[in-house]
Design a protein around this motif. Structure first.
Motif, PDB file in Angstrom:
ATOM      1  N   VAL A  16       0.863  -1.180   0.000  1.00  0.00           N
ATOM      2  CA  VAL A  16       0.000   0.000   0.000  1.00  0.00           C
ATOM      3  C   VAL A  16       0.899   1.229   0.000  1.00  0.00           C
ATOM      4  O   VAL A  16       1.876   1.289   0.751  1.00  0.00           O
ATOM      5  CB  VAL A  16      -0.931   0.038   1.233  1.00  0.00           C
ATOM      6  N   MET A  17       0.568   2.189  -0.837  1.00  0.00           N
ATOM      7  CA  MET A  17       1.325   3.432  -0.927  1.00  0.00           C
ATOM      8  C   MET A  17       0.437   4.574  -0.465  1.00  0.00           C
ATOM      9  O   MET A  17      -0.699   4.708  -0.919  1.00  0.00           O
ATOM     10  CB  MET A  17       1.760   3.678  -2.363  1.00  0.00           C
ATOM     11  N   MET A  18       0.961   5.376   0.442  1.00  0.00           N
ATOM     12  CA  MET A  18       0.236   6.542   0.936  1.00  0.00           C
ATOM     13  C   MET A  18       1.009   7.786   0.522  1.00  0.00           C
ATOM     14  O   MET A  18       2.232   7.849   0.683  1.00  0.00           O
ATOM     15  CB  MET A  18       0.111   6.481   2.463  1.00  0.00           C
ATOM     16  N   HIS A  19       0.294   8.762   0.001  1.00  0.00           N
ATOM     17  CA  HIS A  19       0.903  10.009  -0.451  1.00  0.00           C
ATOM     18  C   HIS A  19       0.306  11.165   0.338  1.00  0.00           C
ATOM     19  O   HIS A  19      -0.914  11.301   0.423  1.00  0.00           O
ATOM     20  CB  HIS A  19       0.651  10.211  -1.949  1.00  0.00           C
ATOM     21  N   LEU A  20       1.187  11.975   0.913  1.00  0.00           N
ATOM     22  CA  LEU A  20       0.759  13.150   1.663  1.00  0.00           C
ATOM     23  C   LEU A  20       1.294  14.398   0.986  1.00  0.00           C
ATOM     24  O   LEU A  20       2.481  14.459   0.648  1.00  0.00           O
ATOM     25  CB  LEU A  20       1.319  13.109   3.092  1.00  0.00           C
TER      26      LEU A  20
END
Length: 106
Positions: A16-20
């Protein structure tokens, strides 16, 4: 902020990739304004990400709740550990490492 499953055409679907947007709260216009954090429990992405993931850990003493939520899931950040995002659900905490540079499937 967004999170996506790893693309299956690269066989990364267990990650899972999370981008902020960065600084936190920024509406990013480019990858220069994004920080990417990855949960890769199977080590399929590489780049040394898997070794820095902590599935069962504690929040650092200086961790702060960002107020970002997805149901029970909370996002916490720590000034003493800027290369990680902490995801908390109840008493369970995970440390997701930052990918720098941003990782993308080709």
């Amino acid at each position: 902020m967004n999170s996506i499953a790893g693309p299956d055409h690269c066989d990364w679907q267990s990650a899972v990739m999370m981008h902020l947007g960065w600084p936190l709260g920024t509406v990013s216009q480019s990858t220069a304004e994004i920080r990417q954090f990855i949960r890769d429990p199977d080590g399929i992405i590489g780049y040394g990400i898997h070794d820095k993931l902590a599935i069962a850990t504690d929040l650092p003493d200086d961790a702060r709740d960002t107020g970002y939520r997805n149901g029970e899931l909370q996002l916490w950040l720590s000034p003493s550990d800027p290369d990680a995002a902490y995801l908390r659900a109840g008493d369970d905490v995970e440390r997701w490492p930052r990918a720098d540079p941003i990782v993308a499937c080709r």
